[in-house]
Design a protein around this motif. Structure first.
Motif, PDB file in Angstrom:
ATOM      1  N   ALA A 119      25.413  -8.559  15.244  1.00 59.38           N
ATOM      2  CA  ALA A 119      25.202  -8.773  13.807  1.00 59.38           C
ATOM      3  C   ALA A 119      23.931  -8.075  13.345  1.00 59.38           C
ATOM      4  CB  ALA A 119      25.122 -10.267  13.504  1.00 59.38           C
ATOM      5  N   LEU A 120      22.864  -8.204  14.134  1.00 62.26           N
ATOM      6  CA  LEU A 120      21.605  -7.536  13.791  1.00 62.26           C
ATOM      7  C   LEU A 120      21.778  -6.022  13.862  1.00 62.26           C
ATOM      8  CD1 LEU A 120      18.616  -7.267  13.203  1.00 62.26           C
ATOM      9  CD2 LEU A 120      18.115  -7.911  15.571  1.00 62.26           C
ATOM     10  N   GLU A 121      22.485  -5.544  14.869  1.00 62.05           N
ATOM     11  CA  GLU A 121      22.708  -4.094  14.980  1.00 62.05           C
ATOM     12  C   GLU A 121      23.537  -3.581  13.804  1.00 62.05           C
ATOM     13  OE1 GLU A 121      24.330  -3.932  18.938  1.00 62.05           O
ATOM     14  OE2 GLU A 121      22.378  -3.410  19.820  1.00 62.05           O
ATOM     15  N   ARG A 122      24.453  -4.414  13.328  1.00 60.86           N
ATOM     16  CA  ARG A 122      25.246  -4.031  12.147  1.00 60.86           C
ATOM     17  C   ARG A 122      24.340  -3.869  10.924  1.00 60.86           C
ATOM     18  NH1 ARG A 122      30.515  -7.528  10.143  1.00 60.86           N
ATOM     19  NH2 ARG A 122      30.758  -6.602   8.086  1.00 60.86           N
ATOM     20  N   THR A 123      23.394  -4.794  10.771  1.00 58.55           N
ATOM     21  CA  THR A 123      22.429  -4.689   9.671  1.00 58.55           C
ATOM     22  C   THR A 123      21.589  -3.423   9.816  1.00 58.55           C
ATOM     23  OG1 THR A 123      22.216  -6.955   8.858  1.00 58.55           O
ATOM     24  CG2 THR A 123      20.196  -5.694   8.978  1.00 58.55           C
ATOM     25  N   LEU A 124      21.116  -3.137  11.035  1.00 59.27           N
ATOM     26  CA  LEU A 124      20.293  -1.940  11.259  1.00 59.27           C
ATOM     27  C   LEU A 124      21.084  -0.666  10.974  1.00 59.27           C
ATOM     28  CD1 LEU A 124      18.410  -3.021  14.517  1.00 59.27           C
ATOM     29  CD2 LEU A 124      17.459  -2.844  12.210  1.00 59.27           C
ATOM     30  N   GLN A 125      22.359  -0.654  11.384  1.00 60.03           N
ATOM     31  CA  GLN A 125      23.204   0.526  11.118  1.00 60.03           C
ATOM     32  C   GLN A 125      23.447   0.698   9.621  1.00 60.03           C
ATOM     33  OE1 GLN A 125      26.560  -0.516  13.551  1.00 60.03           O
ATOM     34  NE2 GLN A 125      25.504   0.012  15.454  1.00 60.03           N
ATOM     35  N   THR A 126      23.617  -0.438   8.924  1.00 60.72           N
ATOM     36  CA  THR A 126      23.860  -0.383   7.480  1.00 60.72           C
ATOM     37  C   THR A 126      22.610   0.108   6.744  1.00 60.72           C
ATOM     38  OG1 THR A 126      25.399  -2.233   7.716  1.00 60.72           O
ATOM     39  CG2 THR A 126      24.659  -1.726   5.496  1.00 60.72           C
ATOM     40  N   LEU A 127      21.457  -0.400   7.175  1.00 64.78           N
ATOM     41  CA  LEU A 127      20.185   0.013   6.557  1.00 64.78           C
ATOM     42  C   LEU A 127      19.790   1.430   6.991  1.00 64.78           C
ATOM     43  CD1 LEU A 127      18.140  -3.246   7.314  1.00 64.78           C
ATOM     44  CD2 LEU A 127      18.732  -2.466   5.007  1.00 64.78           C
ATOM     45  N   LYS A 128      20.291   1.855   8.165  1.00 64.02           N
ATOM     46  CA  LYS A 128      19.848   3.091   8.828  1.00 64.02           C
ATOM     47  C   LYS A 128      18.341   3.024   9.120  1.00 64.02           C
ATOM     48  CE  LYS A 128      23.453   6.309   7.326  1.00 64.02           C
ATOM     49  NZ  LYS A 128      24.339   5.428   6.552  1.00 64.02           N
ATOM     50  N   LEU A 129      17.920   1.873   9.647  1.00 67.96           N
ATOM     51  CA  LEU A 129      16.533   1.673  10.074  1.00 67.96           C
ATOM     52  C   LEU A 129      16.530   1.272  11.552  1.00 67.96           C
ATOM     53  CD1 LEU A 129      15.117  -0.380   7.040  1.00 67.96           C
ATOM     54  CD2 LEU A 129      14.809   2.068   7.490  1.00 67.96           C
ATOM     55  N   ASP A 130      15.385   1.488  12.215  1.00 67.02           N
ATOM     56  CA  ASP A 130      15.292   1.207  13.654  1.00 67.02           C
ATOM     57  C   ASP A 130      15.009  -0.263  13.946  1.00 67.02           C
ATOM     58  OD1 ASP A 130      15.688   3.871  14.250  1.00 67.02           O
ATOM     59  OD2 ASP A 130      13.541   4.339  14.167  1.00 67.02           O
ATOM     60  N   TYR A 131      14.400  -0.947  12.994  1.00 66.84           N
ATOM     61  CA  TYR A 131      14.064  -2.361  13.197  1.00 66.84           C
ATOM     62  C   TYR A 131      13.955  -3.042  11.841  1.00 66.84           C
ATOM     63  CZ  TYR A 131       9.302  -1.145  11.692  1.00 66.84           C
ATOM     64  OH  TYR A 131       8.225  -0.702  10.965  1.00 66.84           O
ATOM     65  N   VAL A 132      14.049  -4.376  11.844  1.00 68.66           N
ATOM     66  CA  VAL A 132      13.693  -5.142  10.647  1.00 68.66           C
ATOM     67  C   VAL A 132      12.420  -5.916  10.973  1.00 68.66           C
ATOM     68  CG1 VAL A 132      16.010  -5.307   9.670  1.00 68.66           C
ATOM     69  CG2 VAL A 132      15.239  -7.055  11.272  1.00 68.66           C
ATOM     70  N   ASP A 133      11.669  -6.227   9.945  1.00 63.70           N
ATOM     71  CA  ASP A 133      10.389  -6.901  10.148  1.00 63.70           C
ATOM     72  C   ASP A 133      10.572  -8.391  10.399  1.00 63.70           C
ATOM     73  OD1 ASP A 133       8.227  -4.714   9.285  1.00 63.70           O
ATOM     74  OD2 ASP A 133      10.024  -4.516   8.061  1.00 63.70           O
ATOM     75  N   LEU A 134      11.578  -8.972   9.752  1.00 64.15           N
ATOM     76  CA  LEU A 134      11.857 -10.398   9.921  1.00 64.15           C
ATOM     77  C   LEU A 134      13.366 -10.573   9.901  1.00 64.15           C
ATOM     78  CD1 LEU A 134      10.870 -13.405   9.923  1.00 64.15           C
ATOM     79  CD2 LEU A 134      10.838 -13.297   7.428  1.00 64.15           C
ATOM     80  N   TYR A 135      13.871 -11.343  10.846  1.00 65.44           N
ATOM     81  CA  TYR A 135      15.307 -11.644  10.882  1.00 65.44           C
ATOM     82  C   TYR A 135      15.419 -13.153  10.975  1.00 65.44           C
ATOM     83  CZ  TYR A 135      20.266 -10.645  11.849  1.00 65.44           C
ATOM     84  OH  TYR A 135      21.632 -10.547  11.786  1.00 65.44           O
ATOM     85  N   ILE A 136      16.182 -13.738  10.056  1.00 64.24           N
ATOM     86  CA  ILE A 136      16.207 -15.194   9.962  1.00 64.24           C
ATOM     87  C   ILE A 136      17.638 -15.734  10.032  1.00 64.24           C
ATOM     88  CG2 ILE A 136      14.067 -15.234   8.623  1.00 64.24           C
ATOM     89  CD1 ILE A 136      15.630 -15.718   6.091  1.00 64.24           C
ATOM     90  N   VAL A 137      17.763 -16.945  10.557  1.00 69.72           N
ATOM     91  CA  VAL A 137      19.044 -17.644  10.532  1.00 69.72           C
ATOM     92  C   VAL A 137      19.232 -18.134   9.099  1.00 69.72           C
ATOM     93  CG1 VAL A 137      20.419 -19.509  11.520  1.00 69.72           C
ATOM     94  CG2 VAL A 137      18.658 -18.392  12.915  1.00 69.72           C
ATOM     95  N   GLU A 138      20.223 -17.577   8.388  1.00 70.81           N
ATOM     96  CA  GLU A 138      20.329 -17.816   6.944  1.00 70.81           C
ATOM     97  C   GLU A 138      20.581 -19.284   6.608  1.00 70.81           C
ATOM     98  OE1 GLU A 138      22.310 -15.692   3.030  1.00 70.81           O
ATOM     99  OE2 GLU A 138      22.588 -14.831   5.020  1.00 70.81           O
TER     100      GLU A 138
END
Length: 344
Positions: A119-138
């Motif tokens: 799920a996190l990798e899907r977000t990174l691929q969608t953003l086209k970024l290498d990392y996110v600064d904060l990832y939270i359980v929604e």
């Protein structure tokens, strides 16, 4: 919470000296050594009614205005636009990647541990970024995994799923260790759910933040105090109230921005009631993420660093607390992990 040096505690509140909060510098430390800007831009928009390209233009505008904290989510269906906006502003030299603080969210259908990293990798691929600064359980409520974000049975009832929140958290810890995310947090967790994680045997990375509804009509004093004791930053959503969308907003809640006290304090400083509400939270160390897709309002919401509220004004705004939520999520109130049955 850890507060900026030079701030002083006033009856459980923390009031920042003016010099410490500027449009260019309003980051506060998180318990893991990273920093989060106190003011961010929320990017939720109903995907059925928001025109394509809206998030792209608004995030670019926000970065030009001075925002460095962008709050998004896979389930907002616009992370591709948000990522493009961030990348374009990096490409044109307005910011560097390290200047931007991006918060992404793990949706309810991805709680099983084996689904967390994908799920996190899907977000990174969608953003086209290498990392996110904060990832939270929604949300602490798991839904049945699958292609549907809001799975329902033939009777239109949401299909829930049991997941061990501690197992979900361990999968998130592995993502941090792999460098995919800098900091880990949660959202809409009550005290019991936070304690579940904090007391987890072998806890490696504790949650640095809890994103919850927080504004002058819902000041969250007990949850704030609990989080402060555990160095968990409060990130306040709906900091200026919320839209009047009947599908998820409690329409019986009074429109906060018409409050006489907020309006009158605003007049004193030549500010709007929205700016007063934002300043109130920021001054108590609550991170705020007002959502707007109106270019003028995005600029307007950022203009809260050229005035400060007195102790007396802070106390009078605190006294407005009515303990009412704009966001009740009553459609999921029968979920075993529905967080809002508890007092806090």
């Amino acid at each position: 919470m850890i507060y900026l040096e030079g701030s002083r505690a006033v009856q459980g509140r923390t009031v920042f000296a003016d010099m410490e909060l500027t449009a260019q510098s309003h980051r506060i430390p998180l318990s893991d050594g990273n920093h989060i800007p106190l003011l961010g831009l929320g990017t939720y928009g109903d995907p059925r009614t928001t025109p394509k390209g809206t998030a792209l233009e608004c995030v670019k505008r926000a970065i030009d205005v001075g925002y460095r904290h962008i709050d998004g989510a896979l389930v907002y269906f616009n992370e591709h636009e948000v990522g493009q906006a961030i990348r374009e502003k990096i490409a044109d030299g307005t910011v560097k990647r390290e200047d931007i603080f991006y918060c992404g969210k793990l949706w309810n259908t991805f709680h099983p541990p084996e689904l967390v990293r994908p799920a996190l990798e899907r977000t990174l691929q969608t953003l086209k970024l290498d990392y996110v600064d904060l990832y939270i359980v929604e949300l602490p409520m798991a839904f049945k995994p699958g292609n549907e974000f809001y799975p329902k049975d033939e009777n239109g009832k949401h299909i829930y799923h049991h997941t061990d929140l501690c197992a979900t958290w361990e999968a998130l810890e592995a993502c941090k260790d792999a460098g995919l995310v800098k900091s880990l947090g949660v959202s809409n967790f009550n005290r019991r759910q936070l304690e579940l994680l904090l007391n987890k045997p072998g806890l490696k990375h504790k949650p640095v933040s809890n994103q919850v509804e927080c504004h002058p009509y819902f000041t969250q004093p007990k949850l704030m105090e609990f989080c402060r004791q555990h160095d968990i930053a409060i990130v306040g959503y709906c900091p200026i109230g919320s839209s009047r969308d009947p599908s998820w907003v409690n329409l019986t809640s009074p429109p906060m921005l018409e409050d006489e006290l907020l309006v009158s304090i605003g007049k004193k400083y030549n500010k709007s009631s929205a700016q007063v509400a934002l300043r109130f939270n920021v001054q108590r160390g609550v991170v705020v993420i007002p959502k707007s897709f109106n270019l003028e309002r995005i600029k307007h919401n950022f203009q809260i660093f050229d005035f400060s509220l007195t102790e007396e004004e802070m106390k009078s705004i605190e006294a407005l607390n009515k303990n009412i939520r704009f966001v009740n999520l009553l459609m999921w109130s029968d979920h075993p992990e529905y967080p809002f049955h508890d007092e806090y």
